[in-house]
Motif scaffolding. Structure first.
Motif, mmCIF file in Angstrom:
data_model
loop_
_atom_site.group_PDB
_atom_site.id
_atom_site.type_symbol
_atom_site.label_atom_id
_atom_site.label_comp_id
_atom_site.label_asym_id
_atom_site.label_seq_id
_atom_site.Cartn_x
_atom_site.Cartn_y
_atom_site.Cartn_z
ATOM 1 N N ILE A 20 76.651 77.189 -36.564
ATOM 2 C CA ILE A 20 75.918 75.922 -36.735
ATOM 3 C C ILE A 20 76.191 74.988 -35.544
ATOM 4 O O ILE A 20 75.296 74.317 -35.038
ATOM 5 C CB ILE A 20 76.318 75.229 -38.070
ATOM 6 C CG1 ILE A 20 75.940 76.119 -39.260
ATOM 7 C CG2 ILE A 20 75.677 73.844 -38.196
ATOM 8 C CD1 ILE A 20 74.464 76.372 -39.443
ATOM 9 N N ARG A 21 77.451 75.012 -35.078
ATOM 10 C CA ARG A 21 77.802 74.162 -33.912
ATOM 11 C C ARG A 21 76.850 74.435 -32.750
ATOM 12 O O ARG A 21 76.270 73.513 -32.177
ATOM 13 C CB ARG A 21 79.254 74.453 -33.478
ATOM 14 C CG ARG A 21 79.601 73.873 -32.110
ATOM 15 C CD ARG A 21 80.978 74.319 -31.606
ATOM 16 N NE ARG A 21 81.125 73.995 -30.190
ATOM 17 C CZ ARG A 21 82.124 74.396 -29.422
ATOM 18 N NH1 ARG A 21 83.083 75.155 -29.939
ATOM 19 N NH2 ARG A 21 82.183 74.054 -28.153
ATOM 20 N N PHE A 22 76.694 75.707 -32.428
ATOM 21 C CA PHE A 22 75.899 76.011 -31.239
ATOM 22 C C PHE A 22 74.398 75.984 -31.515
ATOM 23 O O PHE A 22 73.614 75.714 -30.619
ATOM 24 C CB PHE A 22 76.349 77.352 -30.646
ATOM 25 C CG PHE A 22 77.708 77.245 -30.013
ATOM 26 C CD1 PHE A 22 77.865 76.529 -28.833
ATOM 27 C CD2 PHE A 22 78.830 77.797 -30.608
ATOM 28 C CE1 PHE A 22 79.118 76.391 -28.243
ATOM 29 C CE2 PHE A 22 80.086 77.669 -30.029
ATOM 30 C CZ PHE A 22 80.232 76.956 -28.840
ATOM 31 N N THR A 32 72.977 73.810 -33.372
ATOM 32 C CA THR A 32 72.532 72.411 -33.434
ATOM 33 C C THR A 32 73.095 71.579 -32.276
ATOM 34 O O THR A 32 73.036 70.348 -32.296
ATOM 35 C CB THR A 32 72.952 71.767 -34.777
ATOM 36 O OG1 THR A 32 74.365 71.911 -34.904
ATOM 37 C CG2 THR A 32 72.276 72.428 -35.965
ATOM 38 N N CYS A 33 73.656 72.274 -31.290
ATOM 39 C CA CYS A 33 74.278 71.599 -30.136
ATOM 40 C C CYS A 33 73.267 70.670 -29.440
ATOM 41 O O CYS A 33 72.126 71.057 -29.182
ATOM 42 C CB CYS A 33 74.762 72.673 -29.162
ATOM 43 S SG CYS A 33 75.173 72.050 -27.536
ATOM 44 N N ASN A 34 73.712 69.426 -29.134
ATOM 45 C CA ASN A 34 72.821 68.503 -28.412
ATOM 46 C C ASN A 34 73.284 68.310 -26.966
ATOM 47 O O ASN A 34 72.916 67.347 -26.302
ATOM 48 C CB ASN A 34 72.724 67.159 -29.150
ATOM 49 C CG ASN A 34 74.105 66.563 -29.356
ATOM 50 O OD1 ASN A 34 75.067 66.985 -28.710
ATOM 51 N ND2 ASN A 34 74.218 65.581 -30.247
ATOM 52 N N VAL A 35 74.113 69.229 -26.511
ATOM 53 C CA VAL A 35 74.619 69.263 -25.134
ATOM 54 C C VAL A 35 75.251 67.922 -24.737
ATOM 55 O O VAL A 35 75.035 67.416 -23.631
ATOM 56 C CB VAL A 35 73.512 69.694 -24.128
ATOM 57 C CG1 VAL A 35 74.143 70.349 -22.900
ATOM 58 C CG2 VAL A 35 72.536 70.666 -24.737
ATOM 59 N N CYS A 36 76.075 67.380 -25.633
ATOM 60 C CA CYS A 36 76.736 66.104 -25.332
ATOM 61 C C CYS A 36 77.805 66.262 -24.250
ATOM 62 O O CYS A 36 78.182 65.310 -23.584
ATOM 63 C CB CYS A 36 77.352 65.507 -26.597
ATOM 64 S SG CYS A 36 78.806 66.422 -27.159
ATOM 65 N N GLY A 37 78.334 67.474 -24.092
ATOM 66 C CA GLY A 37 79.285 67.753 -23.024
ATOM 67 C C GLY A 37 80.740 67.496 -23.382
ATOM 68 O O GLY A 37 81.630 67.726 -22.561
ATOM 69 N N ILE A 38 81.025 67.005 -24.593
ATOM 70 C CA ILE A 38 82.416 66.691 -24.965
ATOM 71 C C ILE A 38 83.296 67.942 -24.868
ATOM 72 O O ILE A 38 84.390 67.917 -24.320
ATOM 73 C CB ILE A 38 82.473 66.074 -26.391
ATOM 74 C CG1 ILE A 38 81.801 64.706 -26.377
ATOM 75 C CG2 ILE A 38 83.916 65.966 -26.886
ATOM 76 C CD1 ILE A 38 81.641 64.066 -27.741
ATOM 77 N N CYS A 39 82.787 69.062 -25.390
ATOM 78 C CA CYS A 39 83.607 70.282 -25.398
ATOM 79 C C CYS A 39 83.869 70.790 -23.981
ATOM 80 O O CYS A 39 84.893 71.418 -23.724
ATOM 81 C CB CYS A 39 82.958 71.359 -26.261
ATOM 82 S SG CYS A 39 81.338 71.880 -25.687
ATOM 83 N N VAL A 40 82.950 70.493 -23.052
ATOM 84 C CA VAL A 40 83.137 70.941 -21.658
ATOM 85 C C VAL A 40 84.424 70.335 -21.112
ATOM 86 O O VAL A 40 85.222 71.001 -20.457
ATOM 87 C CB VAL A 40 81.921 70.523 -20.791
ATOM 88 C CG1 VAL A 40 82.130 70.914 -19.336
ATOM 89 C CG2 VAL A 40 80.634 71.137 -21.338
ATOM 90 N N SER A 47 86.571 69.575 -31.274
ATOM 91 C CA SER A 47 86.089 68.399 -30.540
ATOM 92 C C SER A 47 84.590 68.180 -30.734
ATOM 93 O O SER A 47 84.038 67.187 -30.287
ATOM 94 C CB SER A 47 86.377 68.579 -29.047
ATOM 95 O OG SER A 47 85.548 69.608 -28.536
ATOM 96 N N CYS A 48 83.950 69.139 -31.386
ATOM 97 C CA CYS A 48 82.487 69.092 -31.467
ATOM 98 C C CYS A 48 82.029 68.500 -32.804
ATOM 99 O O CYS A 48 82.410 68.989 -33.876
ATOM 100 C CB CYS A 48 81.931 70.501 -31.299
ATOM 101 S SG CYS A 48 80.171 70.561 -31.620
ATOM 102 N N GLN A 49 81.207 67.475 -32.708
ATOM 103 C CA GLN A 49 80.749 66.802 -33.929
ATOM 104 C C GLN A 49 79.843 67.697 -34.763
ATOM 105 O O GLN A 49 79.844 67.639 -35.985
ATOM 106 C CB GLN A 49 80.010 65.502 -33.572
ATOM 107 C CG GLN A 49 80.906 64.463 -32.925
ATOM 108 C CD GLN A 49 82.159 64.189 -33.755
ATOM 109 O OE1 GLN A 49 82.073 63.642 -34.847
ATOM 110 N NE2 GLN A 49 83.330 64.585 -33.254
HETATM 111 S S1 SF4 Z 1 80.668 69.293 -28.163
HETATM 112 FE FE1 SF4 Z 1 78.601 68.706 -27.589
HETATM 113 S S2 SF4 Z 1 78.069 70.151 -25.986
HETATM 114 FE FE2 SF4 Z 1 79.838 71.010 -26.994
HETATM 115 S S3 SF4 Z 1 78.922 72.364 -28.523
HETATM 116 FE FE3 SF4 Z 1 79.294 70.409 -29.519
HETATM 117 S S4 SF4 Z 1 77.355 69.310 -29.329
HETATM 118 FE FE4 SF4 Z 1 77.300 70.998 -27.874
#
Ligand code: SF4
Ligand code: SF4
Length: 637
Positions: free
Chosen positions: A576-578, A580-588, A618-620
């Protein structure tokens, strides 16, 4: 302690006394005192006598091919069948101690055909006109070579097609087995010589009815009966618990019922009616109930297969959620209510039956039914021993065996064979029609097509090599495209029907949109092996084996229920994390290994990932994944 070895890894033999023309269960023949000769058969070597319909099938397929005279040669003879490797039902056929060939079910034509062995060719040669004469003048070692059309004479009136196996008669009297190749009428490579023999192979003139075979094996049958009875007595004495017998309506549990009856009157026989039993099995159990002095307790599953299958999809050999919902759950409930202090249950499990049973212990605690100890008195018996015991005692067995079934289970069992599914269609067309309609609808909604269902691909999640070859050859899509946008998850847990782990959870997560991407991103949980062809990926996480399929099916295997459940929840939430990912970049930024990057506006995990899973926290979208998918059916497992 004696080391348990998989019988599939041992060479297998069936002993034969050619003097009396009988198969032997040990070296010595009790009729003549002579020694049996070993006939090599395919492992694990669970040979059995062909019963009514199988007998007719063998005679019909052989005589259709080689003429009716063959019937004369095998009249009054016991036919022995032995399972051999193949796509579907494949049985070696042994008559008079001669392995005459293989009977196999063709999943394309939905019919059986007989393929002779070289011994079979030599034995049939004198009875049949259906053979090809080879002209003289050929020199050297011929096995593996080709004959041109000019090298052979096809007798008048005999019609051969490409792919036919044929008996070859050489001018020096040697016999060969050949296969006709495409375009053989105009070819330099018309017939490939598969095998050759100089031996004169003859059917015996001595008949061998079952009664005679029992007499020839009397000593051995007495020994194994006594050993199993002693084991039952010792196990009851050692356990001190109430005694139950698990009766399935099959031959093995019939033997157990008889053996336990000989040791104690104080036992309860339990039959679990999964609701998917053949009507013949239900009628047989009912007949046994009337005959038996003590009642056979019928415990019935209340689940409906098609209702459950709407959620989980069709059960498969490697995705047998139905065993849990229809079998394990009612057993656990019945034992829990009626045997609160536990019980010992005698079952007809045999080592030679299947890979999953090969390494079983003779006495084991059932991890899923607290207090229940399972014991297997005939674990080492082979099918021939079981049948000779049944015939020698005059026991009435399930009529399905006479209708061509080798094992008795649920009528649509995915672990069964396509040949059995076809037989079930013949016997119970209405049941088959409903289930087949469901399969077609399920496959259609996933772009899998009719051929996928017709050839039985629905029976697997991970396909065996031979089925993958067929899929490639016939251009059958194996990767389901699941439509719909809402996520939902359901799961079943219980005994895993395989040998490597004790516990499994089968689940289905509907709504996955980008399966291919999961092959990369699920690396955060474990090193992923991804197969695009099969629409499947696998990884190990916290000691659990996790498989995810493009259909949304997830199978988690573990030695502990808690670990399996944890791994399933983590897998679903990570998907579900990936998704629905909105590419916020936090996990990067979170990843200390710098394993995460954004490629083409999507998160990508590279090879430096150590599968620590820290980025999940770390991912919402991971943290709030339970807002996207209702996990309550998983939490309850
Ligand atoms: S932290 Fe942001 S970029 Fe990383 S998987 Fe979650 S939503 Fe996507
Ligand atoms: S934090 Fe980095 S190393 Fe750990 S699982 Fe995530 S991507 Fe892999």
């Amino acid at each position: 302690m004696k080391k348990r070895t998989d019988p599939r890894n041992r060479p297998s033999y069936l002993r034969w006394c050619y003097e009396c023309n009988v198969p032997l269960l040990r070296k010595k023949c009790d009729l003549c005192g002579g020694k049996g000769v070993a006939v090599a058969i395919s492992s694990p070597g669970d040979a059995r006598p062909a019963l009514e319909e199988d007998r007719l099938l063998v005679v019909r397929t052989i005589s259709e091919e080689y003429g009716p005279q063959i019937k004369r040669a095998i009249k009054g003879k016991t036919i022995i069948l032995n399972k051999a490797p193949g796509i579907d039902r494949t049985d070696e056929v042994i008559i008079d101690g001669i392995k005459i060939g293989v009977l196999e079910f063709d999943i394309f034509e939905k019919e059986f055909r007989f393929i002779p062995s070289i011994e079979g060719c030599a034995a049939f040669e004198r009875f049949t006109k259906r053979k090809i004469m080879v002209k003289g003048g050929l020199k050297g070692h011929l096995k593996g070579k080709y004959l041109s059309y000019d090298d052979i004479i096809i007798p008048k009136g005999q019609v051969f097609e490409a792919g036919d196996y044929s008996i070859l008669l050489f001018p020096d009297g040697n016999i060969g087995k050949g296969i006709l190749k495409d375009g053989f009428q105009h070819s330099e490579k018309a017939v490939k010589i598969l095998d050759m023999t100089k031996e004169d192979v003859c059917f015996s003139k001595i008949t061998n009815p079952i009664e005679k075979i029992i007499k020839a094996n009397r000593g051995h049958l007495n020994i194994i009966e006594k050993e199993a009875s002693d084991f039952i007595k010792e196990t009851i004495d050692a356990s001190g618990k109430p005694v139950t017998v698990a009766f399935s309506g099959g031959k093995d549990s019939l033997v157990i019922l008889e053996l336990v009856k000989g040791v104690t009157n104080e036992s309860e026989t339990i039959f679990i009616d999964t609701g998917l039993e053949f009507p013949e099995t239900v009628a047989y159990v009912s007949m046994m109930q009337k005959k038996a002095k003590k009642k056979i307790r019928c415990v019935r599953s209340t689940k409906d297969l098609l209702t459950e299958a709407e959620v989980f999809g069709p059960p498969a050999k490697d995705y047998r959620w139905c065993c849990k919902t229809h079998k394990l759950a009612p057993v656990a409930e019945y034992i829990g209510l009626n045997y609160p202090d536990g019980c010992i249950t005698f079952e007809g499990k045999r080592r030679y039956e299947s890979f999953s049973r090969a390494l079983s212990r003779r006495v084991d605690n059932n991890p899923f039914v607290p207090g229940q100890t399972s014991a297997y008195p005939i674990l080492e018996w082979r099918s021939l021993e079981v049948w000779l015991f049944i015939f020698s005692k005059g026991l009435r067995y399930n009529s399905l065996y006479d209708k061509g079934f080798e094992r008795i289970g649920c009528w649509m069992c995915p672990a069964g064979l396509d040949s059995e599914f076809e037989k079930a269609k013949e016997l119970h067309p209405e049941k088959h029609r409903k289930f087949y309609k469901f399969l077609l609808g399920w496959a259609d909604s996933r772009d899998l097509g009719k051929k996928y269902v017709r050839l039985g691909f629905w029976r697997w999640k991970s396909y065996p090599k031979k089925m993958l070859e067929i899929a490639r050859e016939k251009e059958i899509n194996l990767v389901p495209h699941v439509k719909g946008s809402k996520y939902s998850v359901s799961s079943v847990s219980g005994i895993v029907p395989c040998h490597d782990k004790k516990f499994s959870i089968e689940a289905v997560l509907n709504g996955i949109k980008d399966f291919e991407r999961l092959g990369n991103v699920l690396n955060v949980l474990g090193s992923v092996s991804y197969s695009k062809d099969m629409g499947a990926l696998r990884f190990k996480s916290s000691g659990c084996d996790v498989s995810v399929f493009a259909s949304g099916h997830i199978v988690v295997k573990s030695d502990s229920k808690a670990d399996a459940k944890k791994a399933l929840i983590e897998t679903v939430r990570t998907i579900i994390r990936f998704e629905t990912c909105n590419v916020c970049g936090i996990c990067v930024r979170k990843c200390e290994r710098k394993a995460i990057s954004v490629v083409d506006d999507k998160i990508h995990i590279d090879g430096s990932c150590i599968h620590c899973g820290k980025c999940n926290g770390s991912c919402q979208t991971y943290v709030y994944s339970d807002k996207v998918v209702d996990m309550s059916r998983v939490e309850k497992v």
